[in-house]
Design an enzyme around this catalytic site. Sequence first.
Site, mmCIF file in Angstrom:
data_model
loop_
_atom_site.group_PDB
_atom_site.id
_atom_site.type_symbol
_atom_site.label_atom_id
_atom_site.label_comp_id
_atom_site.label_asym_id
_atom_site.label_seq_id
_atom_site.Cartn_x
_atom_site.Cartn_y
_atom_site.Cartn_z
ATOM 1 N N HIS B 401 0.816 -1.218 0.000
ATOM 2 C CA HIS B 401 0.000 0.000 0.000
ATOM 3 C C HIS B 401 0.843 1.259 0.000
ATOM 4 O O HIS B 401 0.417 2.297 -0.487
ATOM 5 C CB HIS B 401 -0.941 0.019 1.214
ATOM 6 C CG HIS B 401 -2.078 -0.929 1.061
ATOM 7 N ND1 HIS B 401 -1.966 -2.260 1.365
ATOM 8 C CD2 HIS B 401 -3.339 -0.747 0.615
ATOM 9 C CE1 HIS B 401 -3.111 -2.859 1.119
ATOM 10 N NE2 HIS B 401 -3.968 -1.966 0.662
ATOM 11 N N GLY B 402 2.017 1.196 0.567
ATOM 12 C CA GLY B 402 2.826 2.411 0.572
ATOM 13 C C GLY B 402 4.029 2.274 1.460
ATOM 14 O O GLY B 402 4.103 1.375 2.307
#
Lengths: 388, 548
Positions: B401-402
């Site tokens: 996701h990041g």
Amino acid sequence: MTVSNSSISNSESDNIPTSMLTGQRVFVASLWALVWLILIDISLNIFFTMPKSPLIQPSKLQSFFDYGRSAEGKIRYMVGRDKESTSMVANAGWILENEVDDQPKMASSHDRVLIAAYGQSFTNQICEALKVVDPRFELRLKAGPAATVSHSYAYYKADAKNQHADVVVLGILASSLIYMTSPTTATINFEGAAPYTYPIYKLNDGHISEEDPIIHSIEELRTALYDKPSLWQEYIKMLRSKSPTYNSWVFEKDIFDYSALARMIRRSIGQKHVHDVSARYWNANGFINTDGILDIANTLVADFAADVRAKGQIPYVLLIQDKGYKNHLALAFESQLKQLDIPYLSTHTIASSTNPRDFVSDGHFTPEVTMQIARAFHADVLNKIKKN
Amino acid sequence: MIFNSLSFAIFLPIVLLFYYLFGRRYQNWVLLIAGYTFYGVWDIRFLYLVSLSTVLDFCTGLMIANGQMTLAQRLAPTCHLLGFALFFLVPDWHAVVFQGAYLNNINIDWQQLLTPTSLGLNVLGLSGLGVAVANIAYPYVLKHMEEKTKRIFFLRCSLMGQLGMLGVFKYYNFFVAEAEGCLKSLGVDAPSMHLDIILPIGISFYTFQTLSYVCDVYWGKMQPVSRLRDFALFVSYFPPLVAGPIERASHLIPRILGERRISFENICQGAYLILLGLVKKMAIADGLAGSVFSIYNASGDVGWLDIVTATVAFAIQIYCDFSGYSDIACGVSLWFGIELLKNFDQPYFSLNPSEFWRRWHISLSSWLRDYLYIPLGGNRGSEIKVYRNLMLTMVLGGLWHGAAWNFLLWGGYQGAMLIIHRLFVGRKPAEFCGTLLMRLPRMMFFFVFICYGWLLFRATSFDQISSFTQILLSDFSNMSLHMKIPPFSSLLGIFILIFVEIFQFKRQNIHFYTYYPAVIHGGVYALLIFAFIMGLSNDSQQFIYFQF
């Protein structure tokens, strides 16, 4: 994670029997959808219509379904044929040179201090809190709903000869700064349109010039709306040509005003307009000098301070950073205020504009925060008076 | 270009017009050009990355499966890569400025445009070098490498290339900053190695998509694509390009290559999905964004009630934002006669973490299952190994996701929930078969745990996670609510969505309305249109998952 062998495609679980979405069925369902939408529209217009009199406070839902009415539609609703059938908001903010009111013109005794403040409700609230902090202060408050700096400046100019205050305050509100591109806040703030007007200021070779707003009082507005349509048309024509923030879809009354759903569509267009306009003059890093608004605003502030000082009064600038504007007004004005030694107070040093606890639901500071600002203002003003 | 924008509302009908006008033979060209246009609108320079990703996996896929490439198959990627570098990176595209309320005025500074950028020239040079080396080395590889070695070599090339790109653009600065921080705390003053790069939109989505292709080809699950333009369309097919669903090669490529049937049903179902997606995104998610922001991005103290309401609001926001995007992508794609993978299946109806991951972001969770969890050993082996596999998969899923510690923490939290659930119910949990009403208490109980996960996900710092958790567990003194009240459109939208989801759950069909008489069927359309119109005036926000 559980291993599942079930298909992840739509096709198995969501298969619909072909017969269920035939052309005829969808056509009939679409017709029903249309009927339902018409019924929803009619119901909203019946159950959430605005009160007949603009003097009656509408409910939240009534207001909600009316936000998308054109600015002209809103102005026509709030301005009746006479004073008695005109809303308070419509009467507010008009700049009148010889306004008759019961506000003090000078301090009532030598141990009292008269503050003349030109701004908006934020400025008024801070000044009223100041009076609570120190009852020796007396107030002369001139304001317009969400008024911008050019309105406050023009109001000061019009009122200057009527008052002999000790301290003259100019209140600049961050969220209102962009309204100075228009002679009325209604071209941008169309959801909360207020009809009062003020000049558009421009800079020509460093000197201020002003564009006349054509309509100057509620009486003139009433005449334009009911008796002299040519004056209203002239006003619209002026807005179209002089205000870079004018949008006819948002401002002018049309058939959309009669349908609740159409009003909501107009509201979305209006929101986009507001968003586009805001983006031209402001972003997350601060205000942008598009159309020279910061140069003009700074010139107005400098001229205000020079004028006040020439009368032997103390100028004071309140930089009011409302929700979300961080220290952006300080960034836009601080260097000049320091350079010209103009006393000022920026609210971001007291109340963070990103802290929701600093604000009440209508966007104003909480009473506690207002009092904190007033205390800081009080200490600074007393200091300046002593020095003077 | 985002789905809920005026530009997309103009773009889509134009693409559809060309798509329907041209016969099957040219439809893929229309979709390919549309895909590059759709992606290039964000930042035209990143089309080069899409090209690199496409060329790399097209070639490796062929080399893994066939061990060789025809001249045309080598020439096409060469031209593609160099052409994209020359056209999209060498000119200074900043010289083209779109202006006007609807971006209707284009200002072009020709001199600036035609002055080559140093970045473009460097990349063009490196691309030329890379292509030359690949073509020179090709006969050697053909002659001297064994079949098995070749397959592994090209699989590694693909994995290193794709994950390398992802690593550089998405994770490099994060890890460098952390390393610098560590060194600084040890008193070592290391020079800054921070790269001034921005994250290409949707890179995680199309990287995972192409990785699935190479893995499937390697495992012999599918044949490689023989024409570059078909593979390029697989990578750049625009509906799922920037925020999923993460399409599987084995699912999408047959639909790109095969015959497509666009039925009246497809169009109606597509229209419904688009409308539902727009309501979720514009009426609900965009409206809630400000409320969530007012607490999670507040600078002052917040109370227990603020945190709870803002976190529940975020749970609804992220679901509506992401599933809204997926619904629109699936709906638009149905209009092209291409069915996409299902990405959401009413995740908040889940009773436990295992069920949640079968319902939430299905295309990612199934990807992680097939390409990470199972290769790690999956459910095979000792319980400890299974727990390790679960935790590793979810932590990496969080990292997907990041590049931030809170995503890692969120992944770890999800892994821990799965492990604890497995500890309690064993290997084969029994499915709950009760009615919706009977499910409700368990759903609500589990929803609390989902929400805490969203708190970790949305938090802006470790300090915030720590202070919010502390308040949630022990500070009930401040029960005043300071969260910005969501707009009426969101509240009404949520109300409508709850009804839609209940009926959808009961019928186990997203198109539940078709089971009812036309008057109700039309009523569902009308309610959604009404909510959509109300949502039009919410401040438009970027889709949350674009940043991933």
